[in-house]
Design an enzyme around this catalytic site. Structure first.
Site, PDB file in Angstrom:
ATOM      1  CB  SER A   6      -1.039   0.074   1.220  1.00 26.21           C
ATOM      2  OG  SER A   6      -0.190  -0.145   2.373  1.00 26.21           O
ATOM      3  CG  HIS A  31      -4.012  -1.405  -1.995  1.00 22.10           C
ATOM      4  ND1 HIS A  31      -4.565   0.153  -1.971  1.00 22.10           N
ATOM      5  CD2 HIS A  31      -3.487  -1.243  -0.789  1.00 22.10           C
ATOM      6  CE1 HIS A  31      -4.596   0.412  -0.505  1.00 22.10           C
ATOM      7  NE2 HIS A  31      -3.847  -0.325   0.013  1.00 22.10           N
ATOM      8  CE  LYS A  65      -7.314  -0.406   1.229  1.00 25.71           C
ATOM      9  NZ  LYS A  65      -7.616   0.671   2.077  1.00 25.71           N
TER      10      LYS A  65
HETATM   11  C1  LIG Z   1      -2.962  -3.576   2.106  1.00 26.21           C
HETATM   12  C2  LIG Z   1      -4.051  -3.167   3.199  1.00 26.21           C
HETATM   13  N1  LIG Z   1      -4.911  -4.192   3.909  1.00 26.21           N
HETATM   14  C3  LIG Z   1      -5.924  -3.976   4.727  1.00 26.21           C
HETATM   15  C4  LIG Z   1      -6.285  -2.699   4.863  1.00 26.21           C
HETATM   16  C5  LIG Z   1      -7.389  -2.405   5.681  1.00 26.21           C
HETATM   17  O1  LIG Z   1      -8.662  -2.400   4.882  1.00 26.21           O
HETATM   18  P1  LIG Z   1      -9.935  -1.522   5.648  1.00 26.21           P
HETATM   19  O2  LIG Z   1      -9.574  -0.089   5.231  1.00 26.21           O
HETATM   20  O3  LIG Z   1     -10.914  -2.274   5.020  1.00 26.21           O
HETATM   21  O4  LIG Z   1      -9.799  -1.787   7.263  1.00 26.21           O
HETATM   22  C6  LIG Z   1      -5.717  -1.681   4.082  1.00 26.21           C
HETATM   23  C7  LIG Z   1      -6.289  -0.350   3.853  1.00 26.21           C
HETATM   24  O5  LIG Z   1      -5.758   0.660   4.464  1.00 26.21           O
HETATM   25  C8  LIG Z   1      -4.643  -1.858   3.067  1.00 26.21           C
HETATM   26  O6  LIG Z   1      -4.002  -0.937   2.620  1.00 26.21           O
END
Ligand SMILES: Cc1ncc(COP(=O)(O)O)c(C=O)c1O
Length: 395
Positions: free
Chosen positions: A181, A209, A241
């Protein structure tokens, strides 16, 4: 030391260093633009709504219909009163798209990651985790009490050494973001799967992502690498997302999700997502599969962005599709550029410690299929100007 005093002291130090975090509430947003408190129209260059589905009329319509038919909340955990038709329908659609026997929803992607890892791994097991994994994966590893080894980012050779040394004891889990991310890099999935097979490990891949972004049809990282789903692979994800909605999910075999339904605390002990949210996510998933031009548009914007960066000597990860981190280094400089961009009417937040290591602050651009190409290029030119002005590029 008095706790209240220590909080204030920390805040004062941040303010003195010019590193106070200020939130930027937008009064109204249509996805690509917002109106700020001063009534200025702001271009949003950093949202995770990759396909622009947050404001798709059909997605909003599905949410409204469910809100009217089933109320604003789900009234309880899934195992109590929160078992709505919309959630089950979304799970079926997710497992169909991901090619797995089953899937299970969680309140957020964060909860899904923590809930899965901490439930299936435990004391006596071994987890091998990429050093740049998302906080939710790291927290899941911590809560599991399994012995966790981190390997350097995408370094499957070191991972193999670690697997070799810890073979034959407990269960093994390889845990990795699909698209990282904060860096936009992509996990070497073929190598990870080969090692998972060789060393009898499960591979947990967080495709938060990747969905809507990777693969010819935007189905995610497995499609990107032409890898067929299989029992050893557990796919984690979020609706927050590219689906423009909210809520986490995990996909795998039927016995895997059934086990989580019995044992996973964030599933059992937290109120289920509202029906309007699951209905909106299901509609977004349908649109992702139907309106193929959205994924294509995202990829075109990605090519355009790479061409701009190459022409202007701005470094970027070659394999990036929708996430473009511009490494600045200094926290203060990154924040200064972000503030100057805001003065130009562009929302582009700096990412800095503790989200990334100290002295590796960056500006993180994310693409959205709803962007107008001309406006996106204008935004890039403004960024280029500010980077030069603030010493992040030669004048
Ligand atoms: C790689 C990754 N996994 C999990 C999440 C968590 O997702 P959520 O925003 O639905 O809690 C994020 C979000 O920011 C992320 O970037």
């Amino acid at each position: 030391m008095d706790l209240e005093y220590s909080w204030k002291n920390h805040l004062r130090q941040c303010a003195e260093a010019g590193l106070e975090r200020r939130l930027c509430p937008l009064q109204h947003s249509d996805g690509t633009h917002g109106i700020d408190a001063d009534g200025r129209r702001i271009f949003i260059a950093c949202s995770n709504d990759y396909l622009g589905l947050r404001f798709h009329p059909a997605v909003i319509g599905a949410g409204i219909e469910a809100l009217q038919s089933s109320g604003s909340g789900s009234s309880g955990a899934r195992a109590v009163t929160g078992a709505h038709f919309f959630a089950a329908a979304l799970e079926s659609a997710l497992s169909a798209l991901k090619g797995t026997e089953s899937s299970l929803l969680y309140g957020t992607g964060y909860m899904g990651n923590v809930g899965t890892i901490s439930t299936i791994a435990s004391d006596g097991d071994f987890i091998f985790s990429d050093r740049k994994n998302h906080a939710s994966l790291i927290d899941g590893c911590r809560l599991s009490h399994a012995q966790t080894f981190t390997y350097p980012h995408r370094d499957w050779q070191t991972l193999e050494n670690l697997l070799q040394k810890n073979f034959g004891k407990g269960h093994r889990f390889i845990v990795s973001d699909g698209v990282f991310s904060m860096d936009g890099t992509i996990a070497p999935l073929r190598d990870l799967l080969r090692l998972a097979n060789e060393y009898d490990a499960h591979l947990l891949i967080d495709d938060a992502h990747g969905l809507g972004v990777l693969g010819e049809n935007g189905h995610g990282i497995l499609e990107h690498f032409s890898i067929a789903p299989q029992g050893r692979i557990i796919q984690l994800g979020t609706c927050s997302k590219a689906l423009g909605s909210f809520g986490g999910f995990v996909c795998g075999t039927s016995s895997f999700t059934a086990y989580l339904r019995q044992r996973s605390r964030p599933f059992l002990c937290s109120t289920m997502l509202p029906p309007s949210t699951t209905a909106a996510s299901a509609k977004a998933l349908e649109i992702l599969q139907r309106e193929k031009h959205l994924v294509e548009k995202l990829k075109n914007l990605s090519h355009l962005t790479k061409a701009f960066f190459s022409k202007n000597s701005i470094a970027f990860p070659e394999e990036s599709v929708a996430i473009f981190p511009i490494l600045i280094g200094s926290e203060v400089r990154a924040q200064k550029i972000a503030r100057c961009m805001y003065d130009r009417g562009i929302l582009l937040r700096e990412i800095r410690y503790p989200s990334v290591p100290l002295a590796s602050a960056r500006l993180r651009l994310t693409l959205c299929a709803s962007y107008d190409e001309g406006e996106w290029l204008w935004m890039l030119s403004q960024l280029h100007l500010e980077m030069k002005k603030n010493g992040a590029l030669p004048q």
